[in-house]
Design a protein around this motif. Structure first.
Motif, PDB file in Angstrom:
ATOM      1  N   VAL A   1       0.546 -18.482  13.524  1.00 22.48           N
ATOM      2  CA  VAL A   1       1.006 -17.113  13.765  1.00 22.48           C
ATOM      3  C   VAL A   1       2.337 -17.191  14.515  1.00 22.48           C
ATOM      4  CG1 VAL A   1       0.491 -14.946  14.965  1.00 22.48           C
ATOM      5  CG2 VAL A   1      -1.368 -16.250  13.883  1.00 22.48           C
ATOM      6  N   SER A   2       3.293 -16.383  14.080  1.00 21.77           N
ATOM      7  CA  SER A   2       4.604 -16.364  14.746  1.00 21.77           C
ATOM      8  C   SER A   2       4.908 -14.926  15.137  1.00 21.77           C
ATOM      9  CB  SER A   2       5.675 -16.906  13.792  1.00 21.77           C
ATOM     10  OG  SER A   2       5.695 -16.114  12.624  1.00 21.77           O
ATOM     11  N   ALA A   3       6.051 -14.721  15.780  1.00 18.86           N
ATOM     12  CA  ALA A   3       6.408 -13.364  16.193  1.00 18.86           C
ATOM     13  C   ALA A   3       6.629 -12.504  14.948  1.00 18.86           C
ATOM     14  CB  ALA A   3       7.672 -13.415  17.038  1.00 18.86           C
ATOM     15  N   TYR A   4       6.142 -11.287  15.011  1.00 22.99           N
ATOM     16  CA  TYR A   4       6.386 -10.359  13.898  1.00 22.99           C
ATOM     17  C   TYR A   4       6.609  -8.960  14.441  1.00 22.99           C
ATOM     18  CZ  TYR A   4       1.257  -9.525  14.285  1.00 22.99           C
ATOM     19  OH  TYR A   4      -0.015  -9.255  14.722  1.00 22.99           O
ATOM     20  N   THR A   5       7.232  -8.122  13.594  1.00 26.23           N
ATOM     21  CA  THR A   5       7.519  -6.747  14.012  1.00 26.23           C
ATOM     22  C   THR A   5       6.839  -5.785  13.051  1.00 26.23           C
ATOM     23  OG1 THR A   5       9.580  -6.804  12.747  1.00 26.23           O
ATOM     24  CG2 THR A   5       9.739  -7.311  15.087  1.00 26.23           C
ATOM     25  N   ILE A   6       6.462  -4.637  13.594  1.00 30.09           N
ATOM     26  CA  ILE A   6       5.772  -3.621  12.807  1.00 30.09           C
ATOM     27  C   ILE A   6       6.626  -2.356  12.816  1.00 30.09           C
ATOM     28  CG2 ILE A   6       3.613  -2.328  12.534  1.00 30.09           C
ATOM     29  CD1 ILE A   6       3.049  -5.249  12.502  1.00 30.09           C
ATOM     30  N   HIS A   7       6.789  -1.732  11.649  1.00 32.07           N
ATOM     31  CA  HIS A   7       7.666  -0.565  11.515  1.00 32.07           C
ATOM     32  C   HIS A   7       6.950   0.551  10.760  1.00 32.07           C
ATOM     33  CE1 HIS A   7      11.113  -3.296  12.444  1.00 32.07           C
ATOM     34  NE2 HIS A   7      10.269  -4.176  11.919  1.00 32.07           N
ATOM     35  N   PHE A   8       7.384   1.774  10.995  1.00 36.81           N
ATOM     36  CA  PHE A   8       6.799   2.898  10.252  1.00 36.81           C
ATOM     37  C   PHE A   8       7.158   2.810   8.768  1.00 36.81           C
ATOM     38  CE2 PHE A   8       6.807   4.573  14.569  1.00 36.81           C
ATOM     39  CZ  PHE A   8       5.520   5.084  14.638  1.00 36.81           C
ATOM     40  N   SER A   9       8.364   2.351   8.485  1.00 38.27           N
ATOM     41  CA  SER A   9       8.881   2.313   7.108  1.00 38.27           C
ATOM     42  C   SER A   9       9.665   1.023   6.909  1.00 38.27           C
ATOM     43  CB  SER A   9       9.814   3.501   6.869  1.00 38.27           C
ATOM     44  OG  SER A   9       9.126   4.708   7.014  1.00 38.27           O
ATOM     45  N   PRO A  10       9.915   0.625   5.648  1.00 39.68           N
ATOM     46  CA  PRO A  10      10.723  -0.574   5.412  1.00 39.68           C
ATOM     47  C   PRO A  10      12.095  -0.442   6.058  1.00 39.68           C
ATOM     48  CG  PRO A  10       9.666   0.145   3.379  1.00 39.68           C
ATOM     49  CD  PRO A  10       9.409   1.219   4.400  1.00 39.68           C
ATOM     50  N   THR A  11      12.594  -1.551   6.602  1.00 39.06           N
ATOM     51  CA  THR A  11      13.929  -1.535   7.205  1.00 39.06           C
ATOM     52  C   THR A  11      14.945  -2.198   6.280  1.00 39.06           C
ATOM     53  OG1 THR A  11      13.492  -3.619   8.335  1.00 39.06           O
ATOM     54  CG2 THR A  11      13.005  -1.616   9.556  1.00 39.06           C
ATOM     55  N   THR A  12      14.465  -2.695   5.160  1.00 37.98           N
ATOM     56  CA  THR A  12      15.339  -3.311   4.166  1.00 37.98           C
ATOM     57  C   THR A  12      14.711  -3.079   2.794  1.00 37.98           C
ATOM     58  OG1 THR A  12      16.379  -5.398   3.487  1.00 37.98           O
ATOM     59  CG2 THR A  12      14.197  -5.580   4.451  1.00 37.98           C
ATOM     60  N   SER A  13      15.515  -3.170   1.755  1.00 36.26           N
ATOM     61  CA  SER A  13      14.993  -2.900   0.413  1.00 36.26           C
ATOM     62  C   SER A  13      14.056  -4.022  -0.041  1.00 36.26           C
ATOM     63  CB  SER A  13      16.153  -2.775  -0.570  1.00 36.26           C
ATOM     64  OG  SER A  13      15.673  -2.942  -1.883  1.00 36.26           O
ATOM     65  N   ALA A  14      12.826  -3.662  -0.392  1.00 39.85           N
ATOM     66  CA  ALA A  14      11.845  -4.673  -0.816  1.00 39.85           C
ATOM     67  C   ALA A  14      12.264  -5.366  -2.107  1.00 39.85           C
ATOM     68  CB  ALA A  14      10.474  -4.015  -0.993  1.00 39.85           C
ATOM     69  N   LEU A  15      13.140  -4.708  -2.863  1.00 37.68           N
ATOM     70  CA  LEU A  15      13.558  -5.312  -4.134  1.00 37.68           C
ATOM     71  C   LEU A  15      14.923  -5.972  -4.048  1.00 37.68           C
ATOM     72  CD1 LEU A  15      12.532  -2.723  -6.841  1.00 37.68           C
ATOM     73  CD2 LEU A  15      11.599  -4.997  -6.475  1.00 37.68           C
ATOM     74  N   LEU A  16      15.867  -5.301  -3.352  1.00 39.60           N
ATOM     75  CA  LEU A  16      17.254  -5.778  -3.373  1.00 39.60           C
ATOM     76  C   LEU A  16      17.563  -6.782  -2.268  1.00 39.60           C
ATOM     77  CD1 LEU A  16      18.941  -2.336  -4.122  1.00 39.60           C
ATOM     78  CD2 LEU A  16      18.082  -4.054  -5.732  1.00 39.60           C
ATOM     79  N   ASN A  17      16.823  -6.661  -1.149  1.00 41.41           N
ATOM     80  CA  ASN A  17      17.086  -7.562  -0.022  1.00 41.41           C
ATOM     81  C   ASN A  17      15.790  -7.756   0.778  1.00 41.41           C
ATOM     82  OD1 ASN A  17      18.405  -9.077   1.920  1.00 41.41           O
ATOM     83  ND2 ASN A  17      18.980  -7.260   3.115  1.00 41.41           N
ATOM     84  N   PRO A  18      14.772  -8.329   0.130  1.00 40.66           N
ATOM     85  CA  PRO A  18      13.434  -8.329   0.743  1.00 40.66           C
ATOM     86  C   PRO A  18      13.363  -9.131   2.035  1.00 40.66           C
ATOM     87  CG  PRO A  18      13.478  -9.697  -1.230  1.00 40.66           C
ATOM     88  CD  PRO A  18      14.799  -9.007  -1.164  1.00 40.66           C
ATOM     89  N   GLY A  19      12.535  -8.629   2.953  1.00 41.46           N
ATOM     90  CA  GLY A  19      12.224  -9.383   4.160  1.00 41.46           C
ATOM     91  C   GLY A  19      11.097 -10.367   3.873  1.00 41.46           C
ATOM     92  N   LYS A  20      10.740 -11.142   4.904  1.00 40.58           N
ATOM     93  CA  LYS A  20       9.668 -12.130   4.736  1.00 40.58           C
ATOM     94  C   LYS A  20       8.501 -11.775   5.650  1.00 40.58           C
ATOM     95  CE  LYS A  20      12.021 -16.358   3.269  1.00 40.58           C
ATOM     96  NZ  LYS A  20      13.216 -15.703   2.783  1.00 40.58           N
ATOM     97  N   THR A  21       7.295 -12.018   5.151  1.00 39.93           N
ATOM     98  CA  THR A  21       6.102 -11.802   5.970  1.00 39.93           C
ATOM     99  C   THR A  21       5.146 -12.964   5.734  1.00 39.93           C
ATOM    100  OG1 THR A  21       6.336  -9.428   5.483  1.00 39.93           O
ATOM    101  CG2 THR A  21       4.312 -10.149   6.579  1.00 39.93           C
ATOM    102  N   SER A  22       4.771 -13.649   6.814  1.00 37.64           N
ATOM    103  CA  SER A  22       3.794 -14.734   6.671  1.00 37.64           C
ATOM    104  C   SER A  22       2.402 -14.152   6.477  1.00 37.64           C
ATOM    105  CB  SER A  22       3.755 -15.602   7.934  1.00 37.64           C
ATOM    106  OG  SER A  22       4.992 -16.211   8.135  1.00 37.64           O
ATOM    107  N   ARG A  23       1.673 -14.734   5.541  1.00 38.97           N
ATOM    108  CA  ARG A  23       0.297 -14.257   5.301  1.00 38.97           C
ATOM    109  C   ARG A  23      -0.536 -14.355   6.580  1.00 38.97           C
ATOM    110  NH1 ARG A  23       1.762 -16.488   0.187  1.00 38.97           N
ATOM    111  NH2 ARG A  23       1.174 -15.122  -1.539  1.00 38.97           N
TER     112      ARG A  23
END
Ligand SMILES: NC(=O)c1ccc[n+]([C@@H]2O[C@H](COP(=O)([O-])OP(=O)(O)OC[C@H]3O[C@@H](n4cnc5c(N)ncnc54)[C@H](OP(=O)(O)O)[C@@H]3O)[C@@H](O)[C@H]2O)c1
Length: 237
Positions: free
Chosen positions: A185-207
């Motif tokens: 487990v590493s540091a992660y952030t939680i947001h109400f809405s996407p902060t970047t485009s999931a298709l054009l510039n996707p972020g990463k999320t560890s399972r």
């Protein structure tokens, strides 16, 4: 506190179960007869294993599985192969969520639902705008990729059919972006809405971080209160 986990044999479901156990929870899993589980779960008295096909379970049968559970987690997802994407059941996730909700209505007691979804899905309760080109690609995905529509419909069922004021059902829809595997487990952030485009510039999320957030939601009351009825987006920091 016991949680029913659907999709526990999957890459993220596995982490969700491990983290719930690590935080002192008990877990019940429904898996296919062909699914693989870690050997240590077979002898763990805090893990109950039910082998059956989720799309063949009646509402009454699901109600008996949920009877002693305070929460249900779905990490279900279509296998990434031709059969998984275009074969049956095409409504795997949405049907499972509806089944769980119908069963909770029979149980007639409070149950929390956590649905693993995707940052590629929008929360229509919020003004989430996306670039035109992304809108067009998502439109194409709806036509060509049944799993995307299934994910959208599963979240929409909770958002609009169950809503914010159901007497027995509270829910959180977690939206990870591009999933990656990491050891810890590493540091992660939680947001109400996407902060970047999931298709054009996707972020990463560890399972493993998704599993951690699921367990925190269900074990920590304050975390649940913060996100209930919402669709938090989770990114690695
Ligand atoms: N890939 C990404 O970057 C990404 C990003 C955001 C969100 N998501 C979403 O995240 C979810 C989970 O991802 P993941 O990588 O953890 O998935 P995964 O490892 O493929 O796990 C999928 C789970 O669903 C189960 N399943 C599949 N078909 C089934 C069926 N017909 N009947 C019963 N169970 C079935 C699998 O069981 P078996 O072990 O028996 O196959 C497994 O437990 C998916 O919905 C995906 O759409 C993915």
């Amino acid at each position: 506190m016991k949680t029913l986990v659907l999709g526990a044999s999957g890459a993220t479901g596995n982490h969700a179960v491990k983290q719930l156990l690590a935080l002192g929870g008990k877990v019940k899993v429904i898996i296919r007869s062909t699914s693989n589980l870690p050997n240590e779960w077979l002898e763990n008295e805090n893990v109950t294993i039910i082998k059956t096909n989720i799309d063949e379970i009646s509402i009454n049968e699901m109600a008996t599985y949920i009877e002693d559970c305070h929460a249900v987690v779905s990490c279900l997802g279509h296998n990434i192969n031709l059969k998984g994407i275009y074969g049956q059941p095409r409504k795997l996730v949405a049907n499972a969520i509806k089944l769980v909700c119908d069963a909770i209505k029979i149980k007639n007691g409070p149950v929390k639902i956590v649905l693993m979804n995707t940052a590629g899905n929008r929360n229509k309760d919020l003004m989430e705008t996306i670039p035109l080109v992304e809108k067009m690609v998502i439109g194409l995905m709806r036509l060509c990729l049944p799993p995307h529509v299934d994910n959208e419909n599963a979240a929409e069922y909770l958002r609009s059919n169950i809503g914010q004021n159901h007497p027995n059902i509270q829910w959180v829809v977690i939206r990870p972006d591009s999933l990656i595997n990491t050891e810890a487990v590493s540091a992660y952030t939680i947001h109400f809405s996407p902060t970047t485009s999931a298709l054009l510039n996707p972020g990463k999320t560890s399972r493993i971080n998704v599993g951690n957030f699921i367990a925190k939601l269900l074990i920590e009351n304050d975390t649940w209160k913060e996100w209930v009825g919402k669709m938090p987006v989770i990114y690695n920091k």
